[in-house]
Design an enzyme around this catalytic site. Structure first.
Site, PDB file in Angstrom:
ATOM      1  N   SER A  60     -11.092 -48.038   7.241  1.00  0.00           N
ATOM      2  CA  SER A  60     -11.370 -48.209   8.694  1.00  0.00           C
ATOM      3  C   SER A  60     -10.316 -47.503   9.483  1.00  0.00           C
ATOM      4  O   SER A  60      -8.973 -47.466   9.122  1.00  0.00           O
ATOM      5  CB  SER A  60     -11.365 -49.676   8.848  1.00  0.00           C
ATOM      6  N   GLY A 105      -5.089 -47.343  10.409  1.00  0.00           N
ATOM      7  CA  GLY A 105      -6.290 -47.473   9.665  1.00  0.00           C
ATOM      8  C   GLY A 105      -6.028 -48.327   8.215  1.00  0.00           C
ATOM      9  O   GLY A 105      -4.733 -48.737   8.213  1.00  0.00           O
ATOM     10  N   LYS A 106      -6.837 -48.396   7.433  1.00  0.00           N
ATOM     11  CA  LYS A 106      -6.640 -49.124   6.131  1.00  0.00           C
ATOM     12  C   LYS A 106      -7.893 -48.915   5.344  1.00  0.00           C
ATOM     13  O   LYS A 106      -8.883 -48.745   5.866  1.00  0.00           O
ATOM     14  CB  LYS A 106      -6.502 -50.599   6.366  1.00  0.00           C
ATOM     15  N   GLY A 107      -7.875 -49.066   4.093  1.00  0.00           N
ATOM     16  CA  GLY A 107      -8.669 -48.953   3.174  1.00  0.00           C
ATOM     17  C   GLY A 107      -8.596 -50.061   2.063  1.00  0.00           C
ATOM     18  O   GLY A 107      -7.501 -50.628   1.846  1.00  0.00           O
TER      19      GLY A 107
END
Ligand code: NAD
Length: 418
Positions: A60, A105-107
């Site tokens: 995201s 962001g992050k995953g």
């Protein structure tokens, strides 16, 4: 852990609470509360036995107004799209809180890494890196480690990216091993900012950190380093836990010995110095001066909040309190210092790593630690000033106000692109 709160809704509520103190429109509020985009991938990866397994994976990119998207990648069976969106949003407000030039962001990949061989994990990671390739890059989006990922995964992502792009770009990920372009001080950075936040908080309340009793839920990277550094300041780490349970010793643990026990056995349980075993819930309810939740989201929910006896909570984990628990603790004047400052050390030293990668010039550990301390102490001052200026009732809202103002100012200065 409670299933009561959706972390994405918790994030939106936290932003909403702070926004009430600011003169912003509904449209601006919505803009602050939603990610710009979220990639959802299905990784089909060959297992060692030749079969194909599918892994849902997400990245995201929440808000890139202040700089490239920045945030970790988590491997956990509980990963969901909403969790990744929430973690991405927290990164936006974390980077803004401490004033570093990044968006958020992050995953995550939904998997339990303990069930896979190293070769399988490498293929899974490289498959994700292939999906991420078009949207990451040192000026676009910069992944880093999070729960169950570390230097090894970052090195695989970097290698996949550089091979496919036919370039060298070490700053495409942070949290790398030193030999691969990582920074001194990165492994300890998150625990260090937890310690610094706790130190500043005790100082603010005119309380002595030396001799203070501390309980740490989640004795992993963030929790164990915070415990060791607080121990160095003279605090008494009386309880620690991980997913296999907790231990208690009223005179305080030797945290170096406990860390090496955890490293060799993979758990805190059965540590020689412990006088009692206790559950994670019992640990959270201990009557200690300082409680550090350092495991996962929603560790303290509305049912548990009335039983929390700690005076001060410093959040090492992201989102460890549900909004309902947060409200209850705030009404009872428990001082909660939020994740977006307390665990920001990880991303701050990631920022230093990225700066060093771009300059191809490396800093000493003492320079890294000094610069980190300066940034966290400054952010803590901004937090206290805003807490007083806006007359808010909790420190989380104050920190969000600081961060939201910075994000909105950057948006205003950029203007609107149709
Ligand atoms: P980690 O995997 O090293 O440690 C997590 C620890 O929590 C493990 O020891 C695990 O056994 C324990 N745990 C898991 N579920 C638990 C439960 N229900 N009760 C008690 N313990 C439990 O991960 P980490 O990197 O230390 O991350 C911990 C938290 O800190 C996460 O919320 C992460 O997002 C946040 N964080 C980490 C960093 C970083 O740089 N490592 C940076 C910012 C935020």
């Amino acid at each position: 852990m409670s299933a009561e709160a959706n972390p994405f809704e918790s994030l939106q509520e936290q932003i909403g609470e702070a926004a009430e103190f600011l003169d912003i429109s509904e449209d601006e509020l919505t803009w602050l509360q939603y990610p710009e985009r979220t990639l959802e991938a299905n990784l089909s990866v060959e297992m060692d036995d030749g079969s194909l397994e599918r892994f849902p994976a997400y990245r995201s990119q929440f808000n890139g107004t202040r700089g490239p998207y920045k945030g970790g990648i988590r491997y956990h069976p509980g990963v969901t799209r909403d969790e990744v969106k929430a973690l991405a949003g927290w990164m936006v407000y974390k980077c803004a809180s401490v004033g570093i030039p990044y968006g958020g962001g992050k995953g995550g990949i939904k998997l339990d890494p303990s069930q896979y061989s190293t070769d399988e994990l490498e293929r899974i990671t490289r498959s994700f890196a292939k999906e991420l390739r078009p949207i990451i890059g040192e000026d676009k989006d910069i992944p880093a480690p999070d729960v169950n990922t570390g230097q090894r995964e970052m090195n695989w992502i970097r290698d996949t990216y550089e091979t496919l792009e036919n370039t060298t770009e070490p700053g495409v990920v942070t949290g790398k091993a030193i030999e691969s372009g990582g920074s001194e001080g990165r492994v300890e950075a998150t625990g260090r900012s937890v310690m610094l936040t706790a130190r500043e908080a005790f100082d603010h309340f005119d309380r002595d950190i030396a001799g203070a009793t501390v309980a740490v839920q989640g004795f992993g990277n963030a929790g164990s380093v915070a415990a060791r550094l607080l121990d160095d300041l003279g605090a008494n780490i009386v309880a620690a836990s991980d997913s296999s349970g907790g231990i208690y010793n009223e005179s305080g643990f030797d945290t170096d010995a406990l860390s090496s026990h955890k490293r060799t056995t993979g758990r805190v349980a059965d540590f020689a110095e412990s006088s009692d075993e206790l559950t994670n819930e019992e640990l959270l309810k201990l009557d200690v001066d300082l409680l550090i939740p350092a495991a996962l989201e929603n560790a303290i929910d509305a049912d548990l909040a009335p039983e929390i006896q700690a005076d001060i909570i410093v959040e090492a984990a992201n989102g460890p309190l549900t909004p309902a628990a947060d409200r209850q603790l705030s009404e009872r004047d428990v001082a909660v210092f939020p994740d977006i400052i307390a665990n920001a050390g990880g991303v701050v030293v990631s920022y230093f790593e990225w700066v060093q990668n771009r300059q191809r010039f490396f800093w000493s550990e003492s320079k890294v630690n000094d610069e980190l301390e300066r940034i966290i102490v400054d952010a803590f001052e901004d937090l206290l000033e805003t807490y007083e200026t806006y007359d808010v009732s909790n420190y989380r809202t104050a920190m969000y106000i600081v961060a939201i103002e910075r994000v909105l100012q950057a948006k205003e200065e950029r203007g609107i692109w149709p």
